[in-house]
Design a protein around this motif. Structure first.
Motif, mmCIF file in Angstrom:
data_model
loop_
_atom_site.group_PDB
_atom_site.id
_atom_site.type_symbol
_atom_site.label_atom_id
_atom_site.label_comp_id
_atom_site.label_asym_id
_atom_site.label_seq_id
_atom_site.Cartn_x
_atom_site.Cartn_y
_atom_site.Cartn_z
ATOM 1 N N THR A 77 -4.108 9.767 7.251
ATOM 2 C CA THR A 77 -3.057 9.829 8.273
ATOM 3 C C THR A 77 -2.161 11.047 8.099
ATOM 4 O OG1 THR A 77 -1.725 8.314 6.912
ATOM 5 C CG2 THR A 77 -2.978 7.354 8.731
ATOM 6 N N ASP A 78 -2.072 11.565 6.886
ATOM 7 C CA ASP A 78 -1.263 12.773 6.677
ATOM 8 C C ASP A 78 -1.921 14.001 7.305
ATOM 9 O OD1 ASP A 78 -3.331 12.461 4.813
ATOM 10 O OD2 ASP A 78 -2.317 13.653 3.291
ATOM 11 N N GLY A 107 0.782 -1.226 0.000
ATOM 12 C CA GLY A 107 0.000 0.000 0.000
ATOM 13 C C GLY A 107 0.812 1.273 0.000
ATOM 14 N N ASN A 108 0.109 2.376 0.127
ATOM 15 C CA ASN A 108 0.737 3.696 0.132
ATOM 16 C C ASN A 108 1.331 3.984 1.507
ATOM 17 O OD1 ASN A 108 -1.808 3.858 1.395
ATOM 18 N ND2 ASN A 108 -2.088 5.994 0.803
ATOM 19 N N HIS A 109 2.165 5.007 1.571
ATOM 20 C CA HIS A 109 2.837 5.325 2.836
ATOM 21 C C HIS A 109 2.901 6.839 2.995
ATOM 22 C CE1 HIS A 109 5.063 4.768 6.360
ATOM 23 N NE2 HIS A 109 6.284 4.595 5.885
ATOM 24 N N LEU A 110 2.063 7.358 3.906
ATOM 25 C CA LEU A 110 1.983 8.793 4.118
ATOM 26 C C LEU A 110 2.706 9.251 5.380
ATOM 27 C CD1 LEU A 110 -1.807 9.279 3.230
ATOM 28 C CD2 LEU A 110 0.152 9.882 1.795
ATOM 29 N N THR A 111 2.571 8.471 6.463
ATOM 30 C CA THR A 111 3.164 8.866 7.734
ATOM 31 C C THR A 111 3.659 7.645 8.493
ATOM 32 O OG1 THR A 111 1.198 8.631 9.121
ATOM 33 C CG2 THR A 111 1.411 10.681 7.895
ATOM 34 N N PHE A 112 4.374 7.905 9.575
ATOM 35 C CA PHE A 112 4.912 6.825 10.405
ATOM 36 C C PHE A 112 3.810 5.921 10.948
ATOM 37 C CE2 PHE A 112 5.855 5.333 14.717
ATOM 38 C CZ PHE A 112 6.947 4.532 14.464
ATOM 39 N N ILE A 113 2.690 6.517 11.364
ATOM 40 C CA ILE A 113 1.663 5.718 12.033
ATOM 41 C C ILE A 113 0.865 4.828 11.083
ATOM 42 C CG2 ILE A 113 1.417 7.282 13.986
ATOM 43 C CD1 ILE A 113 -1.114 8.356 12.673
ATOM 44 N N ASP A 114 1.109 4.911 9.776
ATOM 45 C CA ASP A 114 0.476 3.968 8.845
ATOM 46 C C ASP A 114 0.736 2.534 9.298
ATOM 47 O OD1 ASP A 114 -0.288 6.116 7.259
ATOM 48 O OD2 ASP A 114 1.411 5.911 5.887
ATOM 49 N N GLY A 168 4.580 13.451 8.759
ATOM 50 C CA GLY A 168 4.984 12.121 9.179
ATOM 51 C C GLY A 168 5.770 12.077 10.467
ATOM 52 N N LYS A 169 5.860 13.220 11.173
ATOM 53 C CA LYS A 169 6.650 13.254 12.404
ATOM 54 C C LYS A 169 5.848 13.901 13.523
ATOM 55 C CE LYS A 169 11.032 13.579 9.878
ATOM 56 N NZ LYS A 169 12.279 14.369 9.663
ATOM 57 N N GLY A 170 6.366 13.790 14.740
ATOM 58 C CA GLY A 170 5.690 14.377 15.879
ATOM 59 C C GLY A 170 4.526 13.530 16.344
ATOM 60 N N MET A 171 3.881 13.954 17.401
ATOM 61 C CA MET A 171 2.755 13.212 17.963
ATOM 62 C C MET A 171 1.519 13.393 17.090
ATOM 63 S SD MET A 171 3.602 11.472 20.563
ATOM 64 C CE MET A 171 1.986 11.131 21.277
ATOM 65 N N PRO A 172 0.872 12.313 16.703
ATOM 66 C CA PRO A 172 -0.362 12.440 15.912
ATOM 67 C C PRO A 172 -1.492 12.972 16.770
ATOM 68 C CG PRO A 172 0.008 10.161 16.527
ATOM 69 C CD PRO A 172 1.233 10.914 16.952
ATOM 70 N N ARG A 173 -2.400 13.678 16.140
ATOM 71 C CA ARG A 173 -3.556 14.183 16.870
ATOM 72 C C ARG A 173 -4.774 13.322 16.522
ATOM 73 N NH1 ARG A 173 -2.336 19.000 13.353
ATOM 74 N NH2 ARG A 173 -3.485 18.714 11.391
ATOM 75 N N PRO A 174 -5.749 13.269 17.384
ATOM 76 C CA PRO A 174 -6.946 12.464 17.105
ATOM 77 C C PRO A 174 -7.608 12.889 15.802
ATOM 78 C CG PRO A 174 -6.900 13.132 19.402
ATOM 79 C CD PRO A 174 -5.805 13.908 18.714
#
Length: 223
Positions: free
Chosen positions: A154-155, A39-46, A161-167
């Motif tokens: 996710t983006d 699949g695609n890859h947008l951010t770390f949390i993918d 792709g960095k830092g803490m993700p927000r809800p």
């Protein structure tokens, strides 16, 4: 209970609460046998969100630096990433690509689910970039079907792709399995490898709705 099962049981509910993932096409992932998720890859949390949306345990390649840290923090990180399904590989050396390929092959020969991002790295701008042919080598060497997937949103919850993700709300969309038995014995033919890879990326593009760029993401980042 294995560390992977424990992580799915504990981390899964937290991720579902934070990101409320909408899952489409989960029935397209075979319930048994080797499967390649591409699949695609947008951010770390993918790599954390998509496996939570799959009923089977998912394994994927990650940088070995995530599990080689020292002290309490290093051990905690190693436990977390291994428990999330990550298999550490040194990808920076000249043989990194071969090591990653062989690791994926081993996972598939054990009848498990292996996830791969054909772009090879995160998208620098949200667009979908040209896939590398490792995905084609894996499916032709093992005979495992490829299930394309797209992670959407996710983006927005982890910009850059960095830092803490927000809800926020994300969507994980699985396409129908793709099999390439017609190319048996042709895993060294570069034209076949490119054709297989491009067909997978076409499905990922359809699922994600991203604009496609016929360039490797690493080159786009360097530019």
């Amino acid at each position: 209970m294995s560390s992977l099962a424990f992580m799915r049981a504990t981390l899964g509910p937290v991720l579902r609460l934070m990101f409320r993932p909408q899952v489409e096409g989960a029935e397209n992932v075979p319930g048994t046998g080797p499967v390649i998720l591409a699949g695609n890859h947008l951010t770390f949390i993918d790599s954390l969100i998509m496996p939570v949306c799959c009923e089977r345990p998912v394994f994927f390649i990650g940088k070995d630096e995530y599990v080689t840290g020292k002290g309490l923090k290093g051990r905690a990180m190693a436990w977390f990433f291994r428990g999330a399904g990550m298999i550490p590989v040194d990808r920076d050396g000249g043989r990194g690509g071969v090591a990653a390929l062989m690791t994926g092959r081993r996972v598939l020969e054990e009848g498990k689910v292996f996830s791969i991002y054909p772009e090879g790295t995160r998208s620098p701008d949200g667009r979908l970039y040209r896939g590398r042919t490792g995905i084609a080598r894996l499916t032709l060497m093992t005979g495992a079907p490829v299930v394309p997937f797209a992670v959407i949103g996710t983006d927005k919850i982890q910009p850059g792709g960095k830092g803490m993700p927000r809800p926020g709300k994300v969507t994980v969309r699985f396409g129908e399995p793709m099999e390439f038995s017609r190319y048996d014995g042709m895993d060294r033919d570069r034209y076949v490898l490119r054709a297989v890879t491009d067909s997978v990326m076409t499905e990922v593009m359809r699922l994600s709705g991203q604009e496609y760029v016929d360039m490797y993401a690493t080159k786009a980042k360097a530019a």
